[in-house]
Design a protein around this motif. Sequence first.
Motif, PDB file in Angstrom:
ATOM      1  N   UNK A  99       0.853  -1.176   0.000  1.00 48.93           N
ATOM      2  CA  UNK A  99       0.000   0.000   0.000  1.00 48.93           C
ATOM      3  C   UNK A  99       0.894   1.232   0.000  1.00 48.93           C
ATOM      4  N   UNK A 100       0.545   2.253  -0.757  1.00 43.76           N
ATOM      5  CA  UNK A 100       1.379   3.442  -0.822  1.00 43.76           C
ATOM      6  C   UNK A 100       0.503   4.672  -1.018  1.00 43.76           C
ATOM      7  N   UNK A 101       1.018   5.811  -0.543  1.00 39.92           N
ATOM      8  CA  UNK A 101       0.218   7.033  -0.600  1.00 39.92           C
ATOM      9  C   UNK A 101       1.109   8.255  -0.760  1.00 39.92           C
ATOM     10  N   UNK A 102       0.485   9.329  -1.227  1.00 40.71           N
ATOM     11  CA  UNK A 102       1.132  10.626  -1.346  1.00 40.71           C
ATOM     12  C   UNK A 102       0.445  11.575  -0.372  1.00 40.71           C
ATOM     13  N   UNK A 103       1.222  12.245   0.445  1.00 39.32           N
ATOM     14  CA  UNK A 103       0.684  13.315   1.286  1.00 39.32           C
ATOM     15  C   UNK A 103       0.856  14.612   0.496  1.00 39.32           C
ATOM     16  N   UNK A 104      -0.177  14.978  -0.229  1.00 44.26           N
ATOM     17  CA  UNK A 104      -0.146  16.149  -1.102  1.00 44.26           C
ATOM     18  C   UNK A 104      -0.573  17.366  -0.283  1.00 44.26           C
ATOM     19  N   UNK A 105       0.278  18.380  -0.235  1.00 48.15           N
ATOM     20  CA  UNK A 105       0.004  19.464   0.704  1.00 48.15           C
ATOM     21  C   UNK A 105       0.722  20.744   0.305  1.00 48.15           C
ATOM     22  N   UNK A 106       0.469  21.782   1.082  1.00 49.22           N
ATOM     23  CA  UNK A 106       1.115  23.070   0.915  1.00 49.22           C
ATOM     24  C   UNK A 106       2.082  23.278   2.074  1.00 49.22           C
ATOM     25  N   UNK A 107       3.029  24.165   1.906  1.00 44.98           N
ATOM     26  CA  UNK A 107       3.943  24.483   3.000  1.00 44.98           C
ATOM     27  C   UNK A 107       3.183  25.057   4.184  1.00 44.98           C
ATOM     28  N   UNK A 108       3.623  24.687   5.391  1.00 48.09           N
ATOM     29  CA  UNK A 108       3.059  25.167   6.652  1.00 48.09           C
ATOM     30  C   UNK A 108       1.567  24.869   6.776  1.00 48.09           C
ATOM     31  N   UNK A 156      15.318  -4.849   4.041  1.00 48.92           N
ATOM     32  CA  UNK A 156      14.949  -5.775   5.109  1.00 48.92           C
ATOM     33  C   UNK A 156      14.853  -5.070   6.458  1.00 48.92           C
ATOM     34  N   UNK A 157      15.418  -3.850   6.558  1.00 51.60           N
ATOM     35  CA  UNK A 157      15.392  -3.119   7.821  1.00 51.60           C
ATOM     36  C   UNK A 157      14.031  -2.491   8.087  1.00 51.60           C
ATOM     37  N   UNK A 158      13.251  -2.306   7.050  1.00 52.78           N
ATOM     38  CA  UNK A 158      11.963  -1.643   7.211  1.00 52.78           C
ATOM     39  C   UNK A 158      10.829  -2.647   7.079  1.00 52.78           C
ATOM     40  N   UNK A 159      10.141  -2.876   8.171  1.00 51.97           N
ATOM     41  CA  UNK A 159       9.077  -3.879   8.195  1.00 51.97           C
ATOM     42  C   UNK A 159       7.694  -3.279   7.969  1.00 51.97           C
ATOM     43  N   UNK A 160       7.612  -1.976   7.812  1.00 44.70           N
ATOM     44  CA  UNK A 160       6.310  -1.357   7.627  1.00 44.70           C
ATOM     45  C   UNK A 160       5.809  -1.624   6.206  1.00 44.70           C
ATOM     46  N   UNK A 161       4.524  -1.877   6.089  1.00 44.88           N
ATOM     47  CA  UNK A 161       3.959  -2.312   4.812  1.00 44.88           C
ATOM     48  C   UNK A 161       3.262  -1.207   4.036  1.00 44.88           C
ATOM     49  N   UNK A 162       3.071  -0.040   4.661  1.00 45.25           N
ATOM     50  CA  UNK A 162       2.417   1.084   3.991  1.00 45.25           C
ATOM     51  C   UNK A 162       3.418   2.240   3.933  1.00 45.25           C
ATOM     52  N   UNK A 163       3.697   2.709   2.725  1.00 42.89           N
ATOM     53  CA  UNK A 163       4.694   3.768   2.551  1.00 42.89           C
ATOM     54  C   UNK A 163       4.083   4.986   1.867  1.00 42.89           C
ATOM     55  N   UNK A 164       4.458   6.167   2.343  1.00 39.51           N
ATOM     56  CA  UNK A 164       4.023   7.400   1.718  1.00 39.51           C
ATOM     57  C   UNK A 164       5.098   8.458   1.819  1.00 39.51           C
ATOM     58  N   UNK A 194      -2.337   6.155  -3.407  1.00 36.11           N
ATOM     59  CA  UNK A 194      -3.498   6.859  -2.871  1.00 36.11           C
ATOM     60  C   UNK A 194      -3.076   8.278  -2.497  1.00 36.11           C
ATOM     61  N   UNK A 195      -4.029   9.193  -2.520  1.00 30.30           N
ATOM     62  CA  UNK A 195      -3.717  10.600  -2.277  1.00 30.30           C
ATOM     63  C   UNK A 195      -4.421  11.085  -1.010  1.00 30.30           C
ATOM     64  N   UNK A 196      -3.618  11.611  -0.088  1.00 25.65           N
ATOM     65  CA  UNK A 196      -4.146  12.321   1.071  1.00 25.65           C
ATOM     66  C   UNK A 196      -3.863  13.795   0.824  1.00 25.65           C
TER      67      UNK A 196
END
Length: 270
Positions: free
Chosen positions: A30-39, A91-99, A131-133
């Motif tokens: 699973x993967x996502x983009x945190x689409x945002x503006x500064x501050x 192998x060091x990163x066990x998290x399955x959702x990346x953004x 996915x887009x947040x």
Amino acid sequence: MKQELSLRQHELKSYLRRLLAGNNLPYKENKFILLCHYRSGSTLLANLLNDHPRIYCDGELFLPFVKLNFKKVFLPYTYINYHTYIKYNSSKNKKTVYGFDLKISQLIDILLKSQGSPEDFLWKLHQDGWKIIYLQRLNIFRQVVSNLVAQSRGKWHEKHQEKLQRSQVSIDLKELMQQLKRYDNNLVQAQKMLQKLPYCEITYESDLLNADNHQNTLDRIFDYLGVESVPIKAQLKKVSQKSLDQDIENYQEVVDFISQTNYAKFLESD
């Protein structure tokens, strides 16, 4: 010149590694983009997301290009595609959702120097399973002031255990107006980019400003990403004051100036 050469070597290596990987490139489930503006609260939101045992929200992948005044990214899609793999499919990163954090202005400036449009770029990522947040801050006056204050202090974030060193800063009115217009334009551009895409919308004022709303906000995102709910707690605190006169040395001058503009409505809200 040396910094740019180093960045180009890193970029080229990413493209070559992606080419050599062929179709054997593994991905997160699973993967996502945190689409945002500064501050807009993106660091706070990433901090909250990273409290989840299955989620890792990275920083700004295009930040090195920003530091070089938006030098052209030759293959931005490939850069994202392989950079996420080489950094977080180890192998060091066990998290399955990346953004990762993608600023609207970065998307506009980088893609304008490349091929295609920001809309096409986001659509391509969407088709590839991203996915887009979308995180926005409605009060762009406070958003811009927050950015100017942080730039002046050279301090953007504080952890709860750290003692804040706050000093008043003087706001340049011309720069303030220039940034307000740029942020305003970015909001319009963002809506255009997203009009045909599914996304999870988060608003700083209603979803992040009050810590009491954090759990409900994150539960909504967890559901969107398809992961179970877990208790979360922020490790950051606000750098700027709620009352802007404590941050701005020429506060009354700023208020008098903004009162005569289309942004006067933002003076009365958070």
